[in-house]
Design a protein around this motif. Structure first.
Motif, PDB file in Angstrom:
ATOM      1  N   SER B  13       0.823  -1.219   0.000  1.00 34.55           N
ATOM      2  CA  SER B  13       0.000   0.000   0.000  1.00 34.55           C
ATOM      3  C   SER B  13       0.852   1.261   0.000  1.00 34.55           C
ATOM      4  N   SER B  14       2.072   1.180   0.553  1.00 30.65           N
ATOM      5  CA  SER B  14       2.847   2.414   0.709  1.00 30.65           C
ATOM      6  C   SER B  14       3.806   2.661  -0.453  1.00 30.65           C
ATOM      7  N   LEU B 114      -3.718   7.367   2.896  1.00 35.66           N
ATOM      8  CA  LEU B 114      -3.628   5.910   2.920  1.00 35.66           C
ATOM      9  C   LEU B 114      -4.457   5.329   4.068  1.00 35.66           C
ATOM     10  N   THR B 118      -7.367   3.068   2.460  1.00 35.77           N
ATOM     11  CA  THR B 118      -6.994   1.688   2.172  1.00 35.77           C
ATOM     12  C   THR B 118      -7.818   0.740   3.030  1.00 35.77           C
ATOM     13  N   GLU B 176     -11.178   4.529  -4.335  1.00 34.60           N
ATOM     14  CA  GLU B 176     -11.352   3.605  -3.206  1.00 34.60           C
ATOM     15  C   GLU B 176     -12.370   4.160  -2.212  1.00 34.60           C
TER      16      GLU B 176
END
Lengths: 116, 238
Positions: B13-14, B114, B118, B176
């Motif tokens: 994710s990062s 994030l 996420t 998202e």
């Protein structure tokens, strides 16, 4: 040595000011963290901020100029890829790669035309 | 390499932030090295301040020999949007003690994005996931700041356009958010407010002004709903 103390105090002040902005709500409002208003903001503020961060990236382009085209086009590409495949890295790498090629081509063309 | 599912998810994710923070941090480092100070101070700024726009501002303030008070006020103003990030995270903070305070310390635009966008992978605790995202993002930033200041102006930027990785990341995270929320209204409202602010009010302060405008809309909407709820005897929300 004075340089050391000068920079250390500058860093301390800036670190304190930055942390203060991030910690303020937690310091002031931790007792009401489950208030429905905070839940309302927690639900709707993140999507709003995300859209604003996208729009903010256009701030250096002159209004209605050619600068918009590569950025807008590549953002559309990122969105389309992500809606189709939902692979975050793929969407980001393809969009950024295309953008870099476009921008560097644009610069080369400007140099050849003697505008750069 | 044997990565635990937690670390693999954090890394995956990062990764876009790595490609964003490395050149951005290096750009800061190069600017900072022009001031003539030791490169370790750039590392210290990334370690203790950890703010993109804030650190770029600091280079300008240092170059102009600004006073400490002026520096503090300018930093408070440029980072004031982070107050609202914290405000919207309060109902979903999963860490306690020093972990919570480190996560608050590391609440940059990218980390906030994030963390709020996420989805937590199955079988993974949100607390450690968010903590490690925060820490690895700062590690990327430190790497950028340090290498930029260390290499100084020897560094050749043949990477024009790579900064697009951050708007691309925000675009993905917007989608998202939409898949999670399934409500188009906040997105349309933000688009109108964002473009309106950029075109009509201010470019430099667009982010803060647009967040404040959105916040007032959200508060009014909440108040109106709450008010009608009371009039209808507490029933009939929405």
């Amino acid at each position: 040595m004075t340089e050391f103390w000068y920079l250390t105090s500058v860093i301390a002040v800036l670190a304190g000011a930055t942390f203060a902005t991030r910690a303020l709500p937690f310091l002031l409002l931790s007792r009401v963290a489950d208030h429905p208003l905070l839940e309302h903001l927690g639900r709707f503020l993140p999507p709003i901020v995300m859209v604003l961060l996208v729009v903010y990236s256009f701030k250096n382009d002159a209004a209605l100029s050619i600068d918009f085209v590569p950025e807008l086009g590549c953002l559309a590409l990122v969105a389309a890829l992500h809606l189709l495949f939902r692979q975050a890295l793929l969407s980001i790498i393809a969009g950024t790669g295309t953008y870099m090629v476009l921008v560097q081509m644009q610069m080369q063309m400007q140099m050849q035309m003697g505008l750069g | 390499m044997n990565l635990s599912p937690l670390n693999a998810a954090v890394l995956r994710s990062s990764l876009p932030v790595l490609f964003g923070y490395l050149p951005l941090g290096a750009a800061f480092g190069v600017l900072f090295s022009d001031l003539g100070y030791h490169w370790l101070y750039a590392t210290a700024m990334g370690l203790f301040i950890y703010a993109g726009a804030g650190q770029f501002l600091a280079v300008g303030l240092l170059a102009n020999q600004a006073g400490l008070m002026e520096m503090a006020i300018a930093t408070l103003l440029i980072n004031s949007r982070h107050v609202f990030y914290g405000l919207s995270l309060m109902s979903r903070m999963h860490n306690r003690g020093w972990r919570k305070w480190y996560q608050i310390f590391g609440l940059t635009d990218e980390t906030y994005s994030l963390i709020t966008s996420t989805p937590i992978p199955a079988g993974i605790d949100p607390g450690p996931f968010h903590l490690r995202i925060t820490a690895i993002n700062q590690a990327y930033w430190l790497l950028g700041c340090t290498s930029g200041a260390w290499l100084g102006s020897q560094l050749e930027f043949s990477t024009d356009g790579i900064a697009f990785v951050l708007p691309a990341l925000f675009m993905v995270l917007t989608i998202e958010q939409y898949k999670h929320l399934r409500d188009i209204r906040p997105f349309i409202a933000a688009l109108v407010i964002g473009i309106g602010t950029l075109a009509l009010i201010s470019r430099e302060h667009m982010l803060l002004i647009a967040i404040l405008l959105s916040l007032s809309v959200l508060m009014m909407q909440y108040a109106a709903r709450h008010h009608s709820g009371i009039q209808a005897g507490g029933a009939g929300h929405d």
